[in-house]
Design an enzyme around this catalytic site. Sequence first.
Site, mmCIF file in Angstrom:
data_model
loop_
_atom_site.group_PDB
_atom_site.id
_atom_site.type_symbol
_atom_site.label_atom_id
_atom_site.label_comp_id
_atom_site.label_asym_id
_atom_site.label_seq_id
_atom_site.Cartn_x
_atom_site.Cartn_y
_atom_site.Cartn_z
ATOM 1 N N HIS A 1 42.149 31.585 41.866
ATOM 2 C CA HIS A 1 40.911 31.144 41.243
ATOM 3 C C HIS A 1 40.874 29.630 41.062
ATOM 4 C CE1 HIS A 1 40.083 35.411 39.478
ATOM 5 N NE2 HIS A 1 39.692 35.281 40.734
ATOM 6 N N HIS B 1 36.464 37.643 51.723
ATOM 7 C CA HIS B 1 37.288 36.433 51.719
ATOM 8 C C HIS B 1 37.722 36.050 53.127
ATOM 9 C CE1 HIS B 1 37.740 35.749 47.402
ATOM 10 N NE2 HIS B 1 37.871 37.049 47.243
#
Length: 419
Positions: free
Chosen positions: A260, A393
Site C-alpha cells: 500500500h 493488479h
Amino acid sequence: MHLPETTDAEDFAIDSDAHRRWLEAEAKLLLEFAEPALDARGGFVWLDDAGSPVPAEGSQLWLVGRYTYCAVLGHLLGVPGQAERVEHGLAHLREGALRDRENGGWFTTVGAADPETNSDAKESYGHAFVLLAAASAKLAGFDADDLYADVLRELDRWWEVDAGMYADTWNRDFTVLDPYRGANPNMHLVEASLLAFEADGNIRHIERASSIARRVIADVTAQNDWRLPEHYLEDWTPDPEYGADSPDSHFRPYGATVGHWLEWARLLIALEAAQREVFGVSDSWMIPASQHLFARAVQDAWDEERGGFAFSTDWEGNVLNDHRFHWVIAEAIGTSAALYRVTGNEAYAQWYARSWAYAAEHHIESDGSWIHELDADGERASGTWSGKPDLYHALQATLFARLPVTQSVTHGLRSGALA
C-alpha cells in the site's frame, strides 16, 4: 515460467521496443487466462490455480468490480469479446444478487457454499470497485450512467464530512455503522475518484481525494517515518495494534502493509496532476511523499539476497510477513514507472526493470497467469491467498509504463496514448 530469453534486469528496459512487445503479449495472456471467470449466473467468479471457476467462493463485490474494470481495459486494447464482458459485469452490478434493491448499496458476498462466507454488510471497499467499474465503463463509452449515478449516491452514506474520509462498514439497512475505520478503502476511493473526475469533470472527486490523501499521508504517515498506518479508531486515531490476533487477514492484516505504500505513491502522482488541472496549483508535498514512500518500501521490505518485497513490517521496519504477493510487485512496477516519468531519475527505471525481473522469474507461469502468493524463497505458498482470482493488479502492471502516468489507465487507452 513465461519469460523473455533471460530474466536479467536489462531485458526489462522500460522504453525498449522488445519490452513493450513482451508487455503487449503478457496483457493478452492475462485476459485469456481470466476468460473462465465469467459466471453464467451473473458477474464473475473466483478462479483456482489452473484457471477453473470456483463457484463455492460465491459472488464477491470487489472481484466483480475489478473484473468489469479489467474488461473495459481489454476492450480498449482491442481484445475480442471484452465488450460483452463489460456489459455482463455492468448488468450484474445493476440487477444481480449483489445489489440490494430494498435498502440500497451492494452486499459484500453472496452465493458462497459456506454460509459464514456470505455477508450482507455494506463495505466502502467493495463499493470503491463498483465506482471504478462504472466510471471506467462510462469513460470508455459504455452506457453506464445509471450505475455510475447510483454508486456515487450510495457512497455519500460513508463520507464523514468532519474527518474528510470514508467510513468502512454499514450493516444491511444502513442503521449501524461499524466503529472500525480503514485506510485501504479510502486509498481505492482515491483511485476511483480520479477516474470519476475524468468521467464527469466534477471537481468534488478531486476535493475528496485530496482530503483523504492529506489525512492519511501528510498528517499521519509522514509523521510515522513513512510507515503507513492501515487501521483507525472511530475518531480516526491510528490503531497500530489492530489485527495482532489475525496477522494473515486478507483485507485487514496486522502491521504496515508495504504494497500500500507503493500503491499510494503511484496515486499521489496522478492526484497531484489532477490538482494542477483543476486548481492550477497542487499540494507541493505529494511528489516528495511519493518518493519517500517508495524509499521506505525498498529500505524496509526489499530482500537484496532473494529478491522481492516482504508483505508487512512492524512499526520499526522489521519484517512481519515475508511472503511475496503478486499485487505488491505489480504495484512496485507501476510506481517505479510513474516516478521515473515524473522525476527522470534513472534509479527508478532500474527498479522498474528489477521488479519485472522478479515477477517474471517467480510469479508468472507459462500461461501468463500470476501466482498470487510465494514464500520468501520465491516458491509457491498459501496462507492468505488461494488460487488466481485477481486480474486487476497484473493487467495494470503491463500497461503503466506504456501510458501517461498522470492519467488513469482507462483514460490513456481511450485517448490513444498507448505506446
